[in-house]
Motif scaffolding. Sequence first.
Motif, short mmCIF file in Angstrom:
data_model
loop_
_atom_site.label_atom_id
_atom_site.label_comp_id
_atom_site.label_asym_id
_atom_site.label_seq_id
_atom_site.Cartn_x
_atom_site.Cartn_y
_atom_site.Cartn_z
N UNK A 9 -12.20 24.94 83.07
CA UNK A 9 -12.54 23.60 83.55
C UNK A 9 -11.46 23.12 84.50
N UNK A 10 -11.88 22.47 85.58
CA UNK A 10 -10.92 21.82 86.47
C UNK A 10 -10.42 20.53 85.82
N UNK A 11 -9.21 20.12 86.18
CA UNK A 11 -8.66 18.88 85.66
C UNK A 11 -7.94 18.12 86.75
N UNK A 12 -8.03 16.78 86.68
CA UNK A 12 -7.33 15.92 87.64
C UNK A 12 -5.84 15.96 87.37
N UNK A 13 -5.04 16.10 88.43
CA UNK A 13 -3.59 16.06 88.29
C UNK A 13 -2.94 14.98 89.14
N UNK A 14 -3.75 14.16 89.81
CA UNK A 14 -3.20 13.17 90.73
C UNK A 14 -2.50 12.01 90.05
N UNK A 15 -3.01 11.60 88.89
CA UNK A 15 -2.37 10.53 88.14
C UNK A 15 -2.39 9.18 88.83
N UNK A 16 -1.37 8.41 88.59
CA UNK A 16 -1.28 7.00 88.99
C UNK A 16 -1.64 6.77 90.45
N UNK A 17 -1.03 7.53 91.36
CA UNK A 17 -1.22 7.23 92.78
C UNK A 17 -2.57 7.69 93.32
N UNK A 18 -3.36 8.37 92.50
CA UNK A 18 -4.67 8.84 92.94
C UNK A 18 -5.82 8.15 92.23
N UNK A 19 -5.52 7.17 91.38
CA UNK A 19 -6.59 6.45 90.69
C UNK A 19 -7.37 5.63 91.72
N UNK A 20 -8.67 5.85 91.83
CA UNK A 20 -9.45 5.16 92.86
C UNK A 20 -9.80 3.74 92.43
N UNK A 21 -10.51 3.05 93.30
CA UNK A 21 -11.12 1.78 92.90
C UNK A 21 -12.12 2.10 91.79
N UNK A 22 -12.08 1.35 90.72
CA UNK A 22 -12.83 1.71 89.51
C UNK A 22 -14.16 1.00 89.38
N UNK A 23 -14.40 -0.01 90.19
CA UNK A 23 -15.64 -0.77 90.07
C UNK A 23 -16.37 -0.83 91.41
N UNK A 24 -17.65 -1.03 91.33
CA UNK A 24 -18.51 -1.16 92.50
C UNK A 24 -19.75 -1.89 92.02
N UNK A 25 -20.57 -2.42 92.90
CA UNK A 25 -21.73 -3.19 92.46
C UNK A 25 -22.63 -2.38 91.53
N UNK A 26 -22.71 -2.82 90.28
CA UNK A 26 -23.60 -2.18 89.32
C UNK A 26 -22.98 -1.15 88.42
N UNK A 27 -21.68 -0.85 88.61
CA UNK A 27 -21.13 0.19 87.75
C UNK A 27 -19.62 0.33 87.80
N UNK A 28 -19.12 1.23 86.96
CA UNK A 28 -17.68 1.49 86.86
C UNK A 28 -17.45 2.98 86.61
N UNK A 29 -16.20 3.41 86.85
CA UNK A 29 -15.75 4.77 86.55
C UNK A 29 -14.79 4.73 85.37
N UNK A 30 -14.90 5.72 84.48
CA UNK A 30 -13.98 5.81 83.35
C UNK A 30 -13.55 7.25 83.13
N UNK A 31 -12.49 7.43 82.34
CA UNK A 31 -12.04 8.76 81.94
C UNK A 31 -11.62 9.62 83.10
N UNK A 32 -11.88 10.92 82.99
CA UNK A 32 -11.47 11.85 84.03
C UNK A 32 -12.28 11.73 85.29
N UNK A 33 -13.40 11.01 85.26
CA UNK A 33 -14.11 10.70 86.50
C UNK A 33 -13.21 9.89 87.42
N UNK A 34 -12.31 9.12 86.81
CA UNK A 34 -11.36 8.31 87.57
C UNK A 34 -9.98 8.97 87.66
N UNK A 35 -9.71 9.94 86.79
CA UNK A 35 -8.45 10.69 86.88
C UNK A 35 -7.31 10.11 86.08
N UNK A 36 -7.50 9.89 84.78
CA UNK A 36 -6.46 9.28 83.95
C UNK A 36 -5.63 10.30 83.16
#
Length: 544
Positions: free
Chosen positions: A299-326
């Motif tokens: 499995x691939x894993x996010x390694x960007x951490x703090x400086x790569x966390x994207x905007x987490x919200x958009x109209x109608x939804x949000x990103x959580x977990x590794x979809x956002x890279x935590x």
Amino acid sequence: MERESMEFDVVIVGAGPSGLASAIRLRQLAEEKKQDISVCVIEKGSEVGAHILSGAVMEPRALNELLPDWKQRGAPLHTLVEEDRFLLLGKSAAWRLPTPPQMKNDGNYIVSLGNFCRWLGEQAELAGVEIYPGFSASEVLYDDTGKVKGVATGDMGIGKDGEKTSNYQRGIELYAKQTIFAEGCRGSLTKTLFERFSLDGDVSSQTYGIGIKELWEIDSEKHCPGRVVHTIGWPMDTMTYGGSFLYHLEDNQVAVGFVIGLDYQNPHLSPFEEFQRFKTHPEIRPTFENGRRIAYGARALNEGGYQSVPKLTFPGGVLIGCAAGFLNVPKIKGSHTAIKSGMLAAEAVFEAVVGDVEANQAMSYEDALKKSWVWDELYRVRNIRPSFKWGIWGGLIYSAIDTFVFRGRAPWTLKHHEDHKMLKNASKAPKIAYPKPDGLISFDRLSSVFISNTNHEENQPSHLTLKDKSVPIDVNLAQFDAPEQRYCPAGVYEIVADDNGSNPRLQINAQNCVHCKTCDIKDPSQNINWVVPEGGGGPNYPNM
């Protein structure tokens, strides 16, 4: 044929730790505030946990917050960490180093994350969540204003030729007031949200690793329940980021794996072969002699951490977990941050749903996250992973300074680079001669994929799509010696030619795919686009 539709207050895409935690928290809030809301989770795996792969050592901090009585509920956290070891490997020797503070595991548990998610799914269903495994979300749905209004599952029963077969079934549209995307690392729908809403426009490039794992049953006299071993060094060269883990679980089982940063430069490198070679080290091999390999996955894993966390919200939804890279890379843990992000998102989404406020007012999720321990934890280790661009020695020295001198609060933040741009031309990189597998400790790809229980309906369009069919030969083969043959841990990509060696072409063995997403990340031309296959396809990991 029109698609049937179903309506829910909240739809969650992905039944991993973050998605299930979010679903549970939503139902907890509904009960606490006597505001009943409908929550649906869809999962592309054949069952909850089928596609879950991680080391894993779990820090129970977030679980304590979500379900304080998890022990009474029978959570599968059975093996408390008893010992940490951190080794530097040479080609034939090993040196024990002090364990970095971020890697110490006091109070943590060695777990099967797949089994944990199976249990968490049961808790979600007990709370009133509807879970539908075997349904691949293939499309984001939008209303006339551009707001996300739900997702659609993929059609079933379409043949390789693109025509409908006798088993054809139209996908289903799932409408929601709020949609939570918990697809994990490099989610296929999450990618489209990044593009549509420019979610990563103001942050550093995301960077990734590939983690390859096996589960073994070993001799009881070699088994040390609760022992955690991490290594760096051999077989990696000093400029390639990578390392291993060995986790001794219960029942004479050991989880062993290797992680390699996908910013590696040598196109001849094979992460799979490096992992197999690692197990032959004289410090490692004795653990597995006379043992039995039970399972395999990647499995691939996010390694960007703090400086790569994207905007987490958009109209109608949000990103959580590794979809956002935590993922906390130095800690080598992401489940606790994923669970916490799911809980915080649930609290914001609940207010958006029952309060009938506009979707973009779920922005309070971002505010809450930045005030939580997740944000502080990621901030303090933000410079450690990118410091390894200076090689293993530069990275270790900088990490020590950052940890003990600046205590994670240096007045700068290092940036990441895009992994697919890092490969050198094949003619300028040394070739690597990998030993043949011995079938005892080291193995080949096909026998490995076999024990991942991977299965796809063969008569369906390939879910590994090419934007330009000429690129694999004209660019990848010509410049990089077709690196997709090596970075894929499942033997999906092959260059085949005529009997006389002419007219090479790329053959895609999509049925082998273990859904690691490495090809989507590392392809130097970004020509490979990973999309979901029919629901239920892919690996079925036991105890991984």
